[in-house]
Design a protein around this motif. Structure first.
Motif, short mmCIF file in Angstrom:
data_model
loop_
_atom_site.label_atom_id
_atom_site.label_comp_id
_atom_site.label_asym_id
_atom_site.label_seq_id
_atom_site.Cartn_x
_atom_site.Cartn_y
_atom_site.Cartn_z
N THR A 151 37.59 30.43 47.20
CA THR A 151 38.71 30.85 47.66
C THR A 151 39.86 31.64 46.85
O THR A 151 40.31 32.51 47.01
CB THR A 151 39.66 29.40 48.07
N ILE A 152 39.84 31.13 45.52
CA ILE A 152 40.84 31.77 44.53
C ILE A 152 40.21 33.47 44.19
O ILE A 152 41.07 34.30 44.27
CB ILE A 152 40.78 31.13 43.18
N ILE A 153 38.95 33.57 44.19
CA ILE A 153 38.41 35.02 44.08
C ILE A 153 38.58 35.68 45.45
O ILE A 153 39.06 37.04 45.34
CB ILE A 153 37.00 34.90 43.74
N THR A 154 38.49 35.04 46.53
CA THR A 154 38.86 35.93 47.77
C THR A 154 40.23 36.24 47.78
O THR A 154 40.43 37.40 48.28
CB THR A 154 38.40 34.98 49.09
N LEU A 155 41.22 35.24 47.56
CA LEU A 155 42.55 35.62 47.34
C LEU A 155 42.87 36.77 46.57
O LEU A 155 43.74 37.68 46.81
CB LEU A 155 43.48 34.54 47.01
N GLY A 156 42.06 36.99 45.33
CA GLY A 156 42.21 37.82 44.29
C GLY A 156 41.83 39.43 44.98
O GLY A 156 42.61 40.53 44.54
N ILE A 157 40.72 39.22 45.61
CA ILE A 157 40.02 40.30 45.99
C ILE A 157 41.02 40.96 47.34
O ILE A 157 41.43 42.19 47.22
CB ILE A 157 38.88 40.18 46.72
N ILE A 158 41.63 40.20 48.14
CA ILE A 158 42.61 40.62 49.17
C ILE A 158 43.84 41.02 48.61
O ILE A 158 44.06 42.37 49.10
CB ILE A 158 42.79 39.48 50.15
N ARG A 159 44.46 40.48 47.53
CA ARG A 159 45.53 41.15 46.93
C ARG A 159 45.12 42.31 46.34
O ARG A 159 46.23 43.25 46.32
CB ARG A 159 46.13 40.28 46.14
N ALA A 160 44.15 42.44 45.64
CA ALA A 160 43.55 43.84 45.01
C ALA A 160 43.78 45.00 45.88
O ALA A 160 43.87 46.03 45.62
CB ALA A 160 42.52 43.58 44.26
N LEU A 161 43.04 44.92 47.15
CA LEU A 161 42.91 45.57 48.04
C LEU A 161 44.36 46.11 48.55
O LEU A 161 44.54 47.39 48.79
CB LEU A 161 42.25 45.20 49.12
N LYS A 162 44.91 45.05 48.71
CA LYS A 162 46.41 45.36 49.32
C LYS A 162 47.27 46.12 48.43
O LYS A 162 48.11 46.75 48.60
CB LYS A 162 47.29 43.94 49.65
N ASN A 163 47.06 45.77 47.02
CA ASN A 163 47.66 46.57 45.88
C ASN A 163 47.34 47.85 45.87
O ASN A 163 48.20 48.72 45.32
CB ASN A 163 47.58 45.91 44.59
N ARG A 164 46.15 48.39 46.62
CA ARG A 164 45.80 49.74 46.68
C ARG A 164 46.53 50.47 47.94
O ARG A 164 46.27 51.76 48.14
CB ARG A 164 44.26 49.85 46.97
N ASP B 210 48.90 36.57 42.59
CA ASP B 210 49.24 37.47 41.59
C ASP B 210 48.37 37.62 40.34
O ASP B 210 47.63 38.68 39.95
CB ASP B 210 50.89 37.76 41.32
N LYS B 211 48.18 36.42 39.69
CA LYS B 211 47.48 36.53 38.58
C LYS B 211 45.83 36.51 38.85
O LYS B 211 45.35 37.28 38.14
CB LYS B 211 47.43 34.98 37.86
N ILE B 212 45.36 36.08 39.80
CA ILE B 212 43.94 36.31 39.85
C ILE B 212 43.74 37.78 40.50
O ILE B 212 42.57 38.26 40.00
CB ILE B 212 43.33 35.22 41.07
N SER B 213 44.48 38.34 41.16
CA SER B 213 44.29 39.83 41.51
C SER B 213 44.45 40.57 40.21
O SER B 213 43.73 41.67 40.15
CB SER B 213 45.37 40.40 42.31
N ARG B 214 45.21 40.58 39.31
CA ARG B 214 45.44 41.25 37.96
C ARG B 214 43.93 41.12 37.45
O ARG B 214 43.40 42.02 36.86
CB ARG B 214 46.32 40.86 37.18
N THR B 215 43.31 39.74 37.44
CA THR B 215 42.01 39.56 36.69
C THR B 215 40.99 40.56 37.40
O THR B 215 40.29 41.01 36.74
CB THR B 215 41.78 38.19 36.59
N ILE B 216 40.94 40.11 38.57
CA ILE B 216 39.90 41.06 39.50
C ILE B 216 40.06 42.27 39.42
O ILE B 216 38.74 42.87 39.27
CB ILE B 216 40.23 40.57 41.20
#
Length: 438
Positions: free
Chosen positions: A16-29, A198-204
């Motif tokens: 779940t946490i990695i999926t959340l980070g991936i989604i936010r990383a895509l959204k940040n693009r 936000d934290k996990i997306s920055r890591t991802i």
């Protein structure tokens, strides 16, 4: 829509946490991302929605039947990220039916495996290879979780040599990248969850090849969903901190066929003018004092019931409609009291056989649903449902009626119970004339 599923060998692996980070990383693009969860979960789905910035959908073959594919078109976007439930192959009972694997292959969607090595090195390789090579498996990439960079580089070399899938990156073990568990899902604190996202997306973005992940997304046409005919029905939906467990597809069905108004049983003084009051699940036990003190709201709902108004309550909504939740007064339409238990009382998919005509159908109709609750309700009324597990022999009774009020523990998804949705709509449209609704 370009889609990808994020899955894992089992639950509690950081999926779940990695999926959340991936989604936010895509959204940040700047990408338009729609999020989905396989299975009947409400809470992970809400978190996925916080990451994508819009309501997330569910994909569940038991709850929705073959209509589960419509969930994609009801939640449109340029990219779709689906978080798989449990282990990739874990379906109903001891089979892969309705598993994330089953859904991925029926939608022809590629999958990314989140793998957390635990006390192993090369032993991880044949485990991963077995999942990748299983019949019709769509696993095309892997992200290693809770590993140091040096261990990741060693495993990456052997995975690519022996398994032949893309190793997209890794996430190191970090206690700040966890979300506290509560009940089955995740805590309901939007600010706290957004901070972790936000934290996990920055890591991802630093350690996972997002471009490589996008290149593995499956491309497919998603046809527009054709909603049923418009109805002359006003629906009031209870939605606040105490009541928030609704499938987004159910809400969209109502919003696109009826006039919907949301309200708060905690803060508003009375039910909005409506033909149908819909009270879903949630955590009413956590807000029992506040709910109990809102006397004008309690009275307005009870008056609506006494005057023949249509009310439908599920799970937490059912608890709210009885006399008390642990000595705190509730609406009191049904003569009963709700109590919380230390252990889970019901969990999983159910088939609901109507023993009498109800708001959702005729005697003999079967609805598909799910239950998950720690509470029990002592109630004097006669049950209307015979409930059984889809596989196995366990059975019990539930479902209660007072005038035009129906309340029950099981949640149902309207996409898998369209006959019930249309039955309910027809009944209200034909029956509302002459009834005073609050």
């Amino acid at each position: 829509m370009k889609t990808i599923m994020i899955t894992a060998p089992s639950s509690n692996t950081g999926k779940t946490i990695i999926t959340l980070g991936i989604i936010r990383a895509l959204k940040n693009r700047g990408l338009d991302v729609s999020a989905f969860k396989t299975g009947p979960d409400f809470i992970d789905t809400k978190c996925l929605g916080l990451a994508s910035g819009k309501l997330a959908g569910n994909l569940d073959i038991h709850m929705m039947g073959e209509n589960f594919k419509h969930a994609l078109s009801m939640n449109p976007g340029e990219y779709g990220v689906i978080e798989g439930a449990m282990g990739y192959f874990d379906g109903i009972y001891n089979d892969f039916e309705n598993s994330s694997y089953d859904i991925a292959r029926k939608l022809n969607i590629n999958s990314i495996l989140i793998y957390t090595p635990q006390g192993e090195m090369f032993s991880a390789i044949p485990k991963i290879k077995g999942m990748v090579d299983f019949l019709d498996s769509n696993i095309k990439g892997i992200i290693l979780n809770k590993v140091r960079k040096d261990i990741y580089l060693l495993l990456k070399e052997k995975i690519e040599e022996y398994v032949g899938i893309q190793v997209l990156g890794y996430v190191e073990n970090d206690k700040n990248l966890n979300i506290q568990s509560r009940y089955l899902g995740l805590v309901q604190n939007d600010k706290y969850i957004k901070d972790v996202i936000d934290k996990i997306s920055r890591t991802i973005e630093k350690t996972v090849d997002i471009d490589g992940l996008i290149s593995l997304m499956s491309k497919g046409d998603v046809a527009n969903y054709k909603y049923p005919i418009k109805r002359n029905i006003k629906v009031a939906i209870a939605y606040d901190e105490a009541f928030s467990f609704y499938y987004s597809e159910n809400l969209k069905l109502l919003e696109n066929t009826c006039q919907v108004q949301y309200f708060s049983p905690l803060r508003d003084t009375k039910v909005p003018e409506c033909d149908l009051l819909y009270i879903g699940g949630g955590y009413p036990e956590l807000y029992k004092e506040e709910l109990s003190q809102n006397l004008t709201m309690l009275n307005s709902i009870k008056n609506m019931a006494e005057r023949g108004g249509y009310i439908y309550g599920e799970a937490g909504g059912f608890m709210y409609l009885v006399e008390e939740i642990e000595d705190c007064s509730m609406v009191g339409i049904f003569k009963g009291k709700a109590y919380m238990k230390d252990r889970l009382q019901r969990f999983g998919y159910v088939d609901i056989n109507l023993m009498e005509d109800t708001l959702l159908g005729n005697k003999g109709d079967i609805l598909k649903g799910q239950e998950f609750h720690y509470s029990v309700i002592d109630i004097e009324d006669k049950p209307l449902y015979y409930i059984k597990k889809p596989k196995g022999n366990r059975n019990w009774k539930c479902g209660y009626r007072y005038k035009n009020v129906l309340a029950q523990y099981p949640h149902i998804h309207f996409l898998g119970n369209m006959k019930a949705f249309n039955y309910l709509s027809n009944k209200i449209e034909k029956g509302k004339e002459g009834i005073y609704v609050y």
